[in-house]
Every structure is written in structure tokens, then in C-alpha cells.
Motif scaffolding. Structure first.
Motif, PDB file in Angstrom:
ATOM      1  N   ILE A  12      -9.984  53.191  31.886  1.00 44.41           N
ATOM      2  CA  ILE A  12      -9.684  54.453  30.967  1.00 44.41           C
ATOM      3  C   ILE A  12     -10.779  54.512  29.890  1.00 44.41           C
ATOM      4  CG2 ILE A  12      -7.569  53.625  29.982  1.00 44.41           C
ATOM      5  CD1 ILE A  12      -8.542  57.245  31.336  1.00 44.41           C
ATOM      6  N   ALA A  13     -10.696  53.369  29.342  1.00 44.73           N
ATOM      7  CA  ALA A  13     -11.748  53.276  27.968  1.00 44.73           C
ATOM      8  C   ALA A  13     -12.946  53.955  28.199  1.00 44.73           C
ATOM      9  CB  ALA A  13     -11.391  52.117  27.416  1.00 44.73           C
ATOM     10  N   GLY A  14     -13.648  52.869  29.294  1.00 46.90           N
ATOM     11  CA  GLY A  14     -14.891  53.288  29.450  1.00 46.90           C
ATOM     12  C   GLY A  14     -15.217  54.781  29.965  1.00 46.90           C
ATOM     13  N   ILE A  15     -14.259  55.141  30.983  1.00 49.41           N
ATOM     14  CA  ILE A  15     -14.283  56.487  31.603  1.00 49.41           C
ATOM     15  C   ILE A  15     -14.417  57.350  30.387  1.00 49.41           C
ATOM     16  CG2 ILE A  15     -12.944  58.070  32.809  1.00 49.41           C
ATOM     17  CD1 ILE A  15     -12.094  55.999  34.616  1.00 49.41           C
ATOM     18  N   GLN A  16     -13.439  57.437  29.505  1.00 52.54           N
ATOM     19  CA  GLN A  16     -13.287  58.375  28.369  1.00 52.54           C
ATOM     20  C   GLN A  16     -14.649  58.377  27.561  1.00 52.54           C
ATOM     21  OE1 GLN A  16     -10.992  60.521  28.054  1.00 52.54           O
ATOM     22  NE2 GLN A  16     -12.440  61.611  26.480  1.00 52.54           N
ATOM     23  N   ALA A  17     -15.000  57.052  27.153  1.00 50.55           N
ATOM     24  CA  ALA A  17     -16.354  57.008  26.307  1.00 50.55           C
ATOM     25  C   ALA A  17     -17.418  57.659  27.039  1.00 50.55           C
ATOM     26  CB  ALA A  17     -16.664  55.597  26.103  1.00 50.55           C
ATOM     27  N   ALA A  18     -17.715  57.272  28.235  1.00 46.24           N
ATOM     28  CA  ALA A  18     -18.570  57.896  29.081  1.00 46.24           C
ATOM     29  C   ALA A  18     -18.529  59.411  29.051  1.00 46.24           C
ATOM     30  CB  ALA A  18     -18.762  57.383  30.735  1.00 46.24           C
ATOM     31  N   SER A 385     -13.929  49.871  10.037  1.00 50.07           N
ATOM     32  CA  SER A 385     -14.760  50.144  11.150  1.00 50.07           C
ATOM     33  C   SER A 385     -14.187  49.496  12.411  1.00 50.07           C
ATOM     34  CB  SER A 385     -16.000  49.435  11.095  1.00 50.07           C
ATOM     35  OG  SER A 385     -16.419  49.629   9.673  1.00 50.07           O
ATOM     36  N   PRO A 386     -13.131  50.069  12.886  1.00 52.38           N
ATOM     37  CA  PRO A 386     -12.260  49.535  14.271  1.00 52.38           C
ATOM     38  C   PRO A 386     -13.117  49.642  15.465  1.00 52.38           C
ATOM     39  CG  PRO A 386     -11.276  51.481  13.301  1.00 52.38           C
ATOM     40  CD  PRO A 386     -12.454  51.311  12.581  1.00 52.38           C
ATOM     41  N   VAL A 387     -14.044  50.265  15.462  1.00 55.15           N
ATOM     42  CA  VAL A 387     -14.840  50.364  16.876  1.00 55.15           C
ATOM     43  C   VAL A 387     -16.296  49.439  16.708  1.00 55.15           C
ATOM     44  CG1 VAL A 387     -13.684  51.973  18.034  1.00 55.15           C
ATOM     45  CG2 VAL A 387     -15.642  52.611  16.700  1.00 55.15           C
ATOM     46  N   GLU A 388     -16.642  49.028  15.536  1.00 53.66           N
ATOM     47  CA  GLU A 388     -17.949  48.418  15.268  1.00 53.66           C
ATOM     48  C   GLU A 388     -18.025  46.932  15.693  1.00 53.66           C
ATOM     49  OE1 GLU A 388     -19.926  50.352  11.957  1.00 53.66           O
ATOM     50  OE2 GLU A 388     -18.239  51.896  12.407  1.00 53.66           O
ATOM     51  N   SER A 389     -18.774  46.493  16.488  1.00 52.51           N
ATOM     52  CA  SER A 389     -18.793  44.897  16.598  1.00 52.51           C
ATOM     53  C   SER A 389     -19.885  44.424  15.433  1.00 52.51           C
ATOM     54  CB  SER A 389     -19.235  44.754  18.028  1.00 52.51           C
ATOM     55  OG  SER A 389     -20.828  44.856  18.101  1.00 52.51           O
ATOM     56  N   SER A 390     -19.656  43.165  15.517  1.00 51.84           N
ATOM     57  CA  SER A 390     -20.875  42.452  14.606  1.00 51.84           C
ATOM     58  C   SER A 390     -22.341  42.713  14.860  1.00 51.84           C
ATOM     59  CB  SER A 390     -20.516  40.958  14.492  1.00 51.84           C
ATOM     60  OG  SER A 390     -20.768  40.479  16.074  1.00 51.84           O
ATOM     61  N   ALA A 411      -8.253  57.072  22.315  1.00 49.12           N
ATOM     62  CA  ALA A 411      -8.697  57.393  20.930  1.00 49.12           C
ATOM     63  C   ALA A 411      -9.768  56.496  20.668  1.00 49.12           C
ATOM     64  CB  ALA A 411      -7.516  57.396  20.115  1.00 49.12           C
ATOM     65  N   GLN A 412      -9.800  55.307  20.830  1.00 50.71           N
ATOM     66  CA  GLN A 412     -10.916  54.595  20.499  1.00 50.71           C
ATOM     67  C   GLN A 412     -11.974  54.652  21.151  1.00 50.71           C
ATOM     68  OE1 GLN A 412      -9.945  50.252  20.407  1.00 50.71           O
ATOM     69  NE2 GLN A 412      -9.645  50.355  18.323  1.00 50.71           N
ATOM     70  N   ALA A 413     -11.956  54.858  22.611  1.00 52.49           N
ATOM     71  CA  ALA A 413     -13.000  55.070  23.403  1.00 52.49           C
ATOM     72  C   ALA A 413     -13.890  56.418  22.895  1.00 52.49           C
ATOM     73  CB  ALA A 413     -12.537  55.472  24.895  1.00 52.49           C
TER      74      ALA A 413
END
Ligand code: FES
Lengths: 1018, 150
Positions: A12-18, A385-390, A411-413
Motif C-alpha cells: 500500500i505504501a508503494g502504491i500510494q506513492a506511485a 525529516s521522517p521520509v528522507e534517507s541518508s 501518509a508517509q507514502a
């Protein structure tokens, strides 16, 4: 820079982001390792706390993803590595051999029928078998067969080959090899999810016993599409169990096996599964063994209470150390109950509530691509920055970032999509295609109606006699075709509907399934794809309005379902094609509230390239964060704020109006006109989308625990400030759940446990001699916050559990508490008593009036859907984030803020807005020019104009009304008010409504099929 | 209808016919929520979905009675919550008129009811249908019901 994004993981995360990215003008690759997208959500029966059917809300998203012209689906594919830099990444993808040609397979399933070999079914959590060539589940997207190479007789032994023989389109290809491709994208979103914890490493829980199963297996048992069609039975003997136990925190909160985190969702899913099981079989006895019940989300506490009150589910605060297998393989649990001592109890079925483990593939990919992980093995991020990787340009969402439930994941997606879109905003629209529908076909003059009746698994079919409804529909006038479907919303059913439209030359379509409020757009698109105007479609709601509310009266429900279908058919016969218009929009947004959420939303929108105005009621930006003195990672809020405010002030796309208030709003999606009051002046402000980020406030616990009377009693918020200045108390007692989780305010404050633990640690760190007591009901330090709780205990903070009906008593200088575990009263000397109170709704009522957006019963804003639309409102163009929706932690508020920005950008990035198709129209000949419609319409859509009329040599001038389709919202008020009957509310005309009313319960007998009209039988 | 038959319908499991007009944004959603919450209710009502309660024309209501409805329910968003600003304010005005005419025609007040139900009030919706059904069962079939219609 590239205008494309790779989304890794098709849950569901990937689907929403896409979907968000694709809707905002970016070419999106969605890469999923399993044969179908959908992730773990596709395996769930229901979702808490509304018990919505998971597949029913997910399936439309699956279909939308598959259909989206900007999304390229790479299912059954693994990402090997990511290299390059922000704006220009190379993603190596291995497309695994399915041994089936994707371009040829139609998903008909003939091969799976004939295949002789069987494999454990992953979708059913290993509780059933599927064939070696298989389609994982009914609604699978893409619907393509896959061969399990390890078990296929041909591929392992060179024998068989039957699938190839039976495959009509010649799609089976035993020679297929894995292929490696390289994608060149501007950004990457990691949505790699989790791996359910494997309980077999905890030998004491006897997972080897057939009647000890995981919660995911239990979920499959409850599901209509599961191994037992929704009947809960024991794996050992197929009998129905009577006593079921859930053991919580299996593979969570367990340092011995290096799983220190709380998995965030198990308390609620165990509650949900128990409720569903009880609904299936009210005779069941269900006991949930737990450490704390973590019902921290919106409506969770209410759900937990209902489970006890209405369903009699027993919660026991104890963690049995082992599952005992006795004579005849009987199961029992030995546990210590604080009221009765050590007890041994027999159970027929034991469900292990397994936790969420970081996926191995996430770890491998992170390592190979240089992405940092946190202590738990999740992709590392920070509070701000809860959705930013290093790695710049690589974003993360969902459980890959830490355990969380579906709304937080969604929401995060959207938040991750917002960040990727902002990075690539210069390339927006460069790599995309427009969605094309075929030309509308010529309609034959008489109605040829197709009726599709959905079983919805067993949701409808177990109550309503679906074949009976189909039979009945066939007898109705105008019906040219009728059939049943297992899930009308699945991709194969969509194909079947299109097929039926073509074969039977249908010109009206009625689907009898669920509510049009969620599913109408899906079916309308199906019609469009088959060359039918979307307004020739009608949904007959036989689930929410029938099978679900008459579940004990099967016959009556069937009769009613027939009636509902009959009404829909009668109405649809009158439908006419309608067309939308395109109007321009204002590519600017406003954000209400200048706290952390509001500022984040504004920055994201601005960085996406759109102008935004922040309207803040205070003199300064910052909101509640101004009151904080330390974040739970040790950072200083003042530093965080300074940076954030600096960014806001330095962004040329952002305009801040302080000490301001929105007075008036009119207009609609894309074209709002607002009036802002600032500095005593009224200011006009036009915008296309709005984000509501007005936050919440701390509860003043007047009258509770001597607050207000005794100066030594303070709130946690006040204490937070005191800690910033330094305090000199040695004996501090905190009381949790003050003014929350009670009759008057049923919800849990969500943040209070984390705040209390954080501050307890601060005291201990400053003065290790201080005595700190936390009196709690359940410690709800969910997810990775569990680490704080552990820290606090290590530092010597003492946690004492109290019961709601025996709360602590504050008496000058001390607190008296009944220790539930020791079963005795203790007196705690306290120089300072700190009351943890929940956040309560702010002045939301004003805004809800302005925008006509709903509030929930606690006066927080009510989102469009609690699971899959957490930051949308049902009203288009308005979005929601932060504590205005419900209390939440800062990183969660920030995620939501970016999510709201992403959703707003899906609108702001459009070139035009499409108007309603079902608008009202005036029949000039009938219009008497009275102007009633002009007064009635709230949108100024009708207006009067002069016409010169020529009748029989008399010429006169009169008024006539016309309706501007662009501003008409299709409410139909004018049509109801017009005294001359000159206005038609299209799609809801008096004729259409009348036809539906006429069709109410005309028995089949009274319908003359040959003549094709309804007759009264007298 | 004979007197006997009339008493019959009052006592046994005669199911009244109830037409419920619901607006898309609130009361229809309330009916959906009733479903999601599995709030059981008698199978007596049929919902006519309109976008806004403001769409409901008094003629539709009388049409329903003339087609054999035993009760007609006019429902919409709570005042102030209408998705189209003030559609339900207009409904209120029309309803006043409707009530008067219904009274003139000798229709008992239980047979024509107005209720504001939000999308989250599933239980309220179910209770409403249950209550109205019980009231109408006591009253028996509508006097406006045409001959031959059940
Ligand atoms: S939309 Fe519900 S009453 Fe107008």
C-alpha cells in the motif's frame, strides 16, 4: 535531472506513492518482488478500527495503479542496486522469469486448473496449496500466471508440460530467463515494507503444533478468500475451536532475540481479529494476553473498549512464558494473573501476534547502496525529516522506516512522493502520457442494460442469494445481460464487464455491489474504456445498505437486493450521456496554521514550484513547538524551529500573514476565493487548494488531581517548560491518562506516554538521585519509541500500573496509588506531581463552517477515509495534517504535512480542472424568468438574461435563466425550487428519481416482460 | 382493504414500504456507516440517493406516497454541514410546506419525517429506520396507498 521516479515495493505504501507521483506528472516505475502488487494489506480480511474489508478498499487502488498511464508496473522483479545521485539514479532491476510471457497471458487460469503439482500458498500464509503455475489471488495485479520453478514438474524433471499445452494464447515459455534492466530515474522511493516475524525461533511457543498459528494465518482463516472460506477451524482436526488465546508481542519487545521494538499494530489487529471471529461465531471465548494494550491511534481506544463491552473479549495483563502441549496434544497456557495468582488454562487454538521485522531485502539493498539503517534495522531518518534517507534523493515510507499502521503508512507514502516531486519539479510533465479513452460508441435507441451482481467474497453472497438476484434482473425490462461476479471490482471482473458491454451491445451498466461513494469512479472508468459515457452507469448498493444490515434475514435481504437492483435498472434506462468541461485553475495554495505541520506543508508545496500563503493566528510562526524544550532525540526545538522558520522566510514562493484569520471562503476545487482578516484589514486571497494545519491544544485538567488548587500539581506541558529552565524537585510523580480514556473523553492522547518518558529521562539524566515515578494504565510507547521506555527503566524511573477504577490520589506532598501488580497501596512522597493530559481539538468549529468539512465526535477534523485517505477531506481541494486530525508526534505530523502537500500538488500541477458532468440545465421555453434559481444557488451559477420573444405577431422582452456549467456543482437545489419545472438536474432528474420510486417493490409477477413495462396487479 | 386485513398487517410480519431520500454526502454516508458498523435494521427502507437534500422536490415525496410508500423520510446533512453550503436550509423550508400539505391530506405525522444524519452516524441511521418501521407497523398501511400495492 530526470522526470521519473522508481518506487521500490508494491504494497500500500508503494502504491500510494506511485499514484501521487503519477498524478503529479512524473513517470513512475513501481517495482514489486512478489508476482502481484498489494503487499500484506491484500492478505488482510478487515482493517481496524472500522472493520472495513481490506480488499474492498485496496482493490480500487490496485486497479487504478494498473490503469494509470504514467505508472509502469514491474512485478516479480527485484532491485539489485541503486547508484548515482539525486536527480540521476541508475536502478538495476532483475525481472525474474515467470516462465509466462506477460504480453500474451490473459490470466484466464486454464493452466492453473490443469497443473498437477502443488506448492504451499504464500498468500494464505502456508495454510493451503496452490498449483505450481498460479495467480496469487483473485484480484491480483497484474493478472498474469507465474510458474514456481522449484516445484514445476517440467522445469525440475523435464516431465509434464501440460500448462503449455492448455494455454490458448501460447504464453507459457519454459525457456524464459531472468533479465536485468537498468532504469534511469531522478529519484527513488523505498517502500519495501516488512517481513512478518517467524515465531519458530521461539521454541517455547511451540509453533510446530498445528493449532498454534500466527496472527497472519488467523487473518487468512477469517477471510472469505482464505483456505477455509472464512470459517475458523483448527488445523489439526478441522473442528471449530471454542477457546482461543492471543499471545501479544511475539517477536516484539523482546531484547533476548534482539527485537526491542514494539510493532505498533499487533494490539489493534488482535482486537480486530477477535471481533471478527466473534462476529462469525458468538460462542467463542477469546482471551488476549498482553503487556500493555497500545490503542493509541484515532478511534483505537474506542475500538478496544467496544471489544470488551460488546464482544466480551477478555484482556489479561500477563505474558505466558510458554505454550504447554499436554496429553493428546492438548494446548494450555500457564500465566500469572494479578487478581487470581498463577493459573493454567486450556485453549483449542493459540494465535501468536507476530511482530513486524525489517525485511532482509531492505537490509541488503541499503547495504549495497550505502543507505544508513537505524538500530532496529529500519531505514534511518530523523524527527524533522521522517521520509528522507541518508542518501539525498532517496526517500522512504511505510514500515521500511519503522513499524506503523496503514494510515500512517499511506501518509508517509504521500510524503515521500512530495519530496521526490519537489526534487524533480523542474522536470514535471516531461516523461508522461495523457490518459486516453476510446471514442464513445454509437448508442442503440432502446436501453440495453447490463446488470452485474457482486458476491463481494462472502460479504454479500453469504446473505443475499446472488444467483437469485441475477435471475430476477434478467426478467426486468430493458435488461439485455445479467451475471454474477465474485469481486466486481477486481481486474478480471473489469475485463469481463468491458467484454460484456461489447458482446451484448450494452448501453447502460448497473453494478450491484457496494457504495457509489467509493466505487463509482472505478466502474465509470471501466465504462469509458468500453466506449460508454460514464453517466450511463449506476451502482446498486446491496452491501452497506443490504447484506451488512440484514445479515440475519437472508430472505428479506435477497428480496430487498432485488428491489434495489430493480430501482437502479429503472433509473438507468433514462440515463443520457453527459460531458464535463475544462476550466482553468489557480495554481496557488493556502495553509491554515503556521506550526511545524503548516510550515512543512507550505515548504513542500513551495518546493514543488507553487505559490503558497500561510495564515497564522499568532504573531509568530512555530505553534506548539514553541512550548517544547527538548525533542525525544535530544535536539532543541528552538534550533529546529529556527531552521524551519528560516527556510520559510527565505522561500520566495511562500508568503506569511501573521495575526490573521480566514473570514470567508467560496468557490470550489481549483478556484477558491477567500477573505483574510489581518491587521484590521480585509484581504482577498484566491487559491486552488488549501491545507488545514491548525493543530490542537493541551487540555487544562481543571479540578482533576488538585490541579489548580495545589501549586505542586502541574501539567506535563508546564513541566516541559520548567525542565527547560531547570528545576529542583527530587521526588517527581507523573500521572498518565489524566482527562483521557474516560467517559467524557474516550480517546487516547497518543503522545502523552512518549512525552512523559522523555521528560522522566531528562530528570534522571540531570539528577540521577531524583525519584521519578510514572503511574500509568498502559505504557503506549509504540514502535521504535519502545527504546525510550527501556532507557527510562534502565535509568531507574519506576513505572507503576494503576487501574482506571482506582486512580491515584494526590494529597499535599504525596501521591497514594494502588499498585496493581503488588496489590497494595503505596504512598509516594512527591514534591511535584505532573499530570499527562491529552491534546484536545482547537477552534476547529470555525474552519469546519468555512469549508464545510466535517468534525469527528471529539471535534478533530474527520478525514475522507480513516485508512486510505488520511489527509484528504471528502470535499475536493482541501487537505488536512497534524494534530488538527488527531493528536500525534512531531515526526508523524511532519509526514502528514508533506503528505497533504503532495495531495495538494496533484491538483496544483493540473493544467485545468474538469467541471461536474451532472450539472443542471434550463429549458428556455419553460422558464418564466422569475429568478428563483438565482436566489437559491449558493454558487451564483444561474443568471438572468434578456430575450426577445416573438409569438403570434406579439414581440416582447422577458427574462430567462441560464446556468453556468463551470460553477454549477450539481446539487439540484434549483431544480427542486423552480416553480415552472424548467430546470433539469441532470442524472437526478425528476423523471429518473420518479422511475426509481415507481420501481419500489413491484413484484416480479407484476412486470410484463413481453411488453417491457410495469403494470399494477389489481 | 378489509378491516380484517388491516389488523392483520398491524400484527404479523407485514413490512412497511419506506422511501428514504438521502443526500450523497451525509445521510447516504450514514447509511453506509450503518453497513460498515453492521448496525442491523429492518429491510423496510429503500434509499433514493440525491446529491443534496436540497434536490428533494415536494413532488418526489408525494410521488412516493402515491406509489404506495407507507412512510417517506427526508434526510440530509446536519444544518451547517451541507456540502452545497445551505441546501438543507432550503430543505427545511420545503419540509414545512410538505408537513402542512401532508396534514391537510390526513397523513399521520409519523409517515413523513425529517432527520439530519451525518456520514459517521451509522447507528443513528439504523435506529431511525428501526424506529420509523415500528411506528408505521403500528399505524398500518398508508391511506394514500393505491389499491393492489403491497
Ligand atoms: S449535501 Fe447533504 S444536505 Fe446538502
Amino acid at each position: 535531472m530526470k522526470g521519473s521516479v522508481a518506487v521500490v515495493g508494491g504494497g500500500i505504501a508503494g502504491i500510494q506513492a506511485a499514484l501521487d507521483l503519477a498524478d503529479s506528472g512524473f513517470k513512475t516505475y513501481l517495482i514489486e518482488s512478489r508476482p502481484s502488487i498489494g503487499g500484506v494489506m491484500s492478505q488482510l480480511d478487515k482493517t481496524f478500527p472500522t472493520n472495513d474489508c481490506a480488499m474492498c478498499i485496496l482493490s480500487p487502488k490496485l486497479v487504478e495503479t494498473a490503469r494509470h498511464p504514467n505508472i509502469e508496473l514491474l512485478a516479480y522483479s527485484d532491485v539489485k542496486s541503486i547508484s548515482g545521485k539525486a536527480g540521476d539514479f541508475k536502478v538495476k532491476v532483475v525481472k525474474k522469469a515467470r516462465y509466462v510471457d506477460e504480453t500474451k497471458c490473459t490470466g484466464c487460469g486454464s493452466c492453473t486448473e490443469k497443473c498437477p503439482s502443488k506448492v504451499q500458498d504464500e498468500y494464505n500464509a502456508g495454510m493451503s496449496k496452490h498449483k505450481s503455475i498460479y495467480i496469487p489471488f483473485a484480484q491480483a495485479i497484474p493478472r498474469i500466471a507465474t510458474i514456481d520453478a522449484a516445484h514445476c514438474l517440467y522445469l525440475t524433471k523435464g516431465k509434464c508440460g501440460v500448462c503449455k499445452k492448455v494455454c490458448g494464447p501460447k504464453a507459457v515459455d519454459y525457456e524464459q530467463k531472468d533479465t536485468e534492466i537498468e532504469l534511469n530515474v531522478g529519484s527513488v522511493v523505498l517502500a519495501t515494507g516488512f517481513k512478518p516475524f517467524d515465531p519458530s525461533i521461539l521454541k517455547n511457543y511451540r509453533f510446530d503444533h498445528p493449532d498454534v498459528i500466527t496472527s497472519l494465518q488467523f487473518e487468512r482463516l477469517l477471510s472469505a478468500s482464505g483456505p477455509t472460506q472464512g470459517h475458523v477451524t483448527k488445523q489439526s482436526d478441522g473442528k471449530v475451536p471454542k477457546n482461543i488465546a492471543f499471545i501479544q508481542c511475539v517477536g516484539s519487545r523482546n531484547p533476548h532475540i534482539d527485537r526491542k521494538h514494539c510493532s505498533s499494530v499487533c494490539c489493534m489487529y488482535a482486537t480486530k481479529e477477535s471481533i471478527i471471529a466473534k462476529e462469525h461465531d458468538p460462542e467463542l471465548n477469546i482471551t488476549i494476553f498482553h503487556i500493555d494494550i497500545r490503542a493509541y491511534g484515532k478511534n483505537f481506544e474506542e475500538f478496544y473498549n467496544r471489544a470488551q463491552r460488546e464482544y466480551g473479549i477478555k484482556y489479561i495483563n500477563s505474558r505466558p512464558p510458554e505454550v504447554i502441549v499436554g496429553a493428546n496434544n492438548a494446548l494450555s497456557l500457564k500465566y500469572e494473573d494479578f487478581s487470581t495468582g498463577v493459573v493454567t488454562q486450556d485453549f483449542d487454538l493459540i494465535v501468536l501476534s507476530i511482530g513486524l521485522d525489517p525485511a532482509d531485502s531492505t537490509r541488503a539493498l541499503a547495504q549495497s547502496s550505502g543507505i544508513a539503517l537505524d538500530d532496529f534495522g529500519n531505514i534511518a531518518t530523523s524527527i524533522e525529516s521522517p521520509v528522507e534517507s541518508s542518501v539525498a534523493g532517496i526517500y522512504v515510507c511505510g514500515v521500511a522506516q519503522g513499524p506503523k499502521d496503514i494510515p500512517d503508512t499511506v501518509a508517509q507514502a504521500s510524503a515521500a512522493a512530495s519530496k521526490a516531486a519537489a526534487l524533480l519539479s523542474g522536470e514535471r510533465g516531461t516523461l508522461i502520457k495523457e490518459r486516453k479513452f476510446p471514442d464513445e460508441k454509437q448508442l442503440s435507441p432502446l436501453p440495453r442494460i447490463g446488470v452485474f451482481v457482486c458476491h463481494c467474497g462472502i460479504n454479500i453472497g453469504s446473505v443475499v442469494n446472488v444467483p437469485g438476484v441475477v435471475e430476477y434482473a434478467r426478467t426486468l425490462p430493458g435488461v439485455a445481460h445479467a451475471r454474477e461476479m465474485l469481486y466486481a471490482c477486481s481486474s478480471d471482473s473489469q475485463a469481463a464487464i468491458k467484454d460484456a458491454i461489447a458482446k451484448n451491445d450494452l448501453n447502460r451498466v448497473v453494478v450491484a455491489s457496494c457504495t457509489p461513494r467509493t466505487h463509482e469512479p472505478l466502474f465509470q472508468n471501466t465504462c469509458r474504456e468500453a466506449g460508454l459515457n460514464p453517466y450511463l452507469f449506476e451502482l446498486a448498493n446491496i452491501r452497506e445498505h443490504c447484506s451488512w444490515v440484514h445479515s440475519k434475514e437472508k430472505e428479506r435481504a435477497t428480496e430487498k437486493a432485488k428491489g434495489i437492483v430493480q430501482m437502479a435498472v429503472a433509473k438507468s434506462a433514462l440515463f443520457q450521456p453527459l460531458y464535463k468541461q475544462q476550466v482553468s485553475l489557480i495554481n496557488k495554495a493556502i495553509v491554515l496554521g503556521g506550526g511545524v505541520a503548516g510550515m512543512t506543508a507550505a515548504l513542500d508545496i513551495a518546493n514543488n514550484g507553487y505559490h503558497v500563503t500561510i495564515i497564522e493566528k499568532e504573531k509568530e510562526l512555530g505553534g506548539m513547538l514553541r512550548e517544547m524544550t527538548e525533542l525525544y532525540d535530544g535536539k532543541k526545538p528552538a534550533d529546529v524551529l529556527k531552521e524551519l522558520i528560516g527556510k520559510v522566510n527565505g522561500n520566495k514562493n511562500i508568503n506569511v500573514i501573521n495575526e490573521a484569520k480566514l473570514l470567508k471562503v467560496e468557490g470550489y476545487l481549483g478556484n477558491f476565493k477567500g477573505v483574510v482578516l489581518a491587521n484590521g484589514k480585509e484581504l482577498a486571497l484566491d487559491f486552488g487548494a488549501a491545507v488545514v494545519a491548525t493543530g490542537a491544544r493541551n487540555l487544562e485538567p481543571s479540578g482533576l488531581f488538585n490541579y489548580g488548587k495545589d501549586p505542586h500539581v502541574v501539567t506535563q506541558a508546564q513541566f516541559e517548560k520548567m525542565l527547560g529552565k531547570g528545576i529542583s524537585a527530587n521526588n517527581i510523580t507523573m500521572i498518565q491518562c489524566v482527562g483521557a480514556r474516560n467517559k467524557e473523553r474516550e480517546y487516547c492522547g497518543r503522545t502523552c506516554c512518549v512525552d512523559a518518558v522523555k521528560n522522566a529521562i531528562r530528570i534522571k539524566k540531570a539528577n540521577s538521585k531524583a525519584n521519578v515515578f510514572v503511574l500509568y494504565r498502559d505504557m503506549r510507547t509504540y514502535g521504535v519509541m519502545e527504546k525510550l521506555y527501556e532507557n527510562a527503566r534502565d535509568l531507574g524511573v519506576i513505572f507503576i500500573k494503576y487501574e482506571a477504577d482506582n486512580p491515584p490520589k494526590v494529597q499535599g506532598g504525596s501521591v497514594l496509588v494502588h499498585d496493581h501488580m503488588l496489590n497494595q497501596d503505596i504512598e509516594l512522597a512527591s514534591d511535584l506531581v505532573v499530570l499527562s493530559t491529552p491534546l484536545v481539538a482547537g477552534e476547529n468549529e470555525e474552519i469546519n463552517q468555512l469549508f464545510k468539512i466535517p468534525l469527528d465526535r471529539n471535534k478533530f477534523f474527520l478525514e475522507a477515509h480513516p485508512k486510505l485517505r488520511p489527509v484528504d477531506f471528502a470535499t475536493d481541494g482541501i487537505f488536512l495534517c497534524g494534530s488538527a486530525q488527531a493528536p500525534k508526534l512531531m515526526d508523524e505530523a511532519i509526514s502528514q504535512a508533506s503528505a497533504a502537500a503532495s495531495r495538494a500538488c496533484t491538483i496544483l500541477s493540473r493544467k485545468f480542472i474538469e467541471t461536474e458532468g451532472a450539472v443542471s440545465v434550463v429549458n428556455e421555453a419553460k422558464c418564466i424568468g422569475c429568478g428563483t434559481c438565482v436566489t437559491v444557488c449558493p454558487y451564483n451559477a444561474p443568471s438572468l438574461y434578456d430575450v426577445t420573444v416573438n409569438v403570434e405577431e406579439v414581440t416582447y422582452t422577458t427574462n430567462k435563466s441560464k446556468i453556468n456549467a463551470a460553477s454549477c456543482k450539481g446539487c439540484g437545489s434549483c431544480a427542486a425550487a423552480c416553480p415552472a419545472g424548467a430546470i433539469t438536474a441532470q442524472h437526478f432528474s425528476s423523471k429518473e428519481i420518479g422511475e426509481a420510486i415507481d420501481a419500489f417493490d413491484k413484484g416480479v409477477k407484476s412486470i410484463s416482460i413481453e411488453k417491457g413495462f410495469v403494470e399494477m396487479t389489481v | 382493504m378489509s378491516a380484517e386485513a388491516a389488523t392483520d398487517t398491524k400484527t404479523n410480519d407485514w413490512e412497511p414500504k419506506i422511501v428514504a431520500f438521502c443526500c450523497n454526502w451525509c445521510s447516504y454516508g450514514g447509511a453506509d456507516s450503518a453497513g460498515m458498523g453492521r448496525f442491523q435494521q429492518p429491510a423496510s427502507a429503500r434509499i433514493i440517493r440525491v446529491m443534496c437534500s436540497g434536490r428533494i422536490d415536494p413532488l418526489h415525496v408525494f410521488n412516493a406516497f402515491l406509489e404506495g410508500a407507507d412512510a417517506v423520510l427526508v434526510t440530509g446533512c446536519h444544518i451547517g454541514d451541507c456540502h452545497y453550503v445551505n441546501g438543507n436550509d432550503k430543505t427545511k423550508i420545503k419540509y414545512k410546506y410538505l408537513e402542512n400539505v401532508a396534514h391537510e391530506l390526513g397523513i399521520e405525522k409519523e409517515r413523513l419525517q425529517l432527520n439530519w444524519i451525518s456520514a459517521s452516524e451509522g447507528e443513528k441511521f439504523a435506529n431511525f429506520i428501526r424506529d420509523v418501521t415500528a411506528q408505521i407497523k403500528k399505524l398500518g398501511p398508508s391511506p394514500l396507498k393505491p389499491e393492489g400495492v403491497a
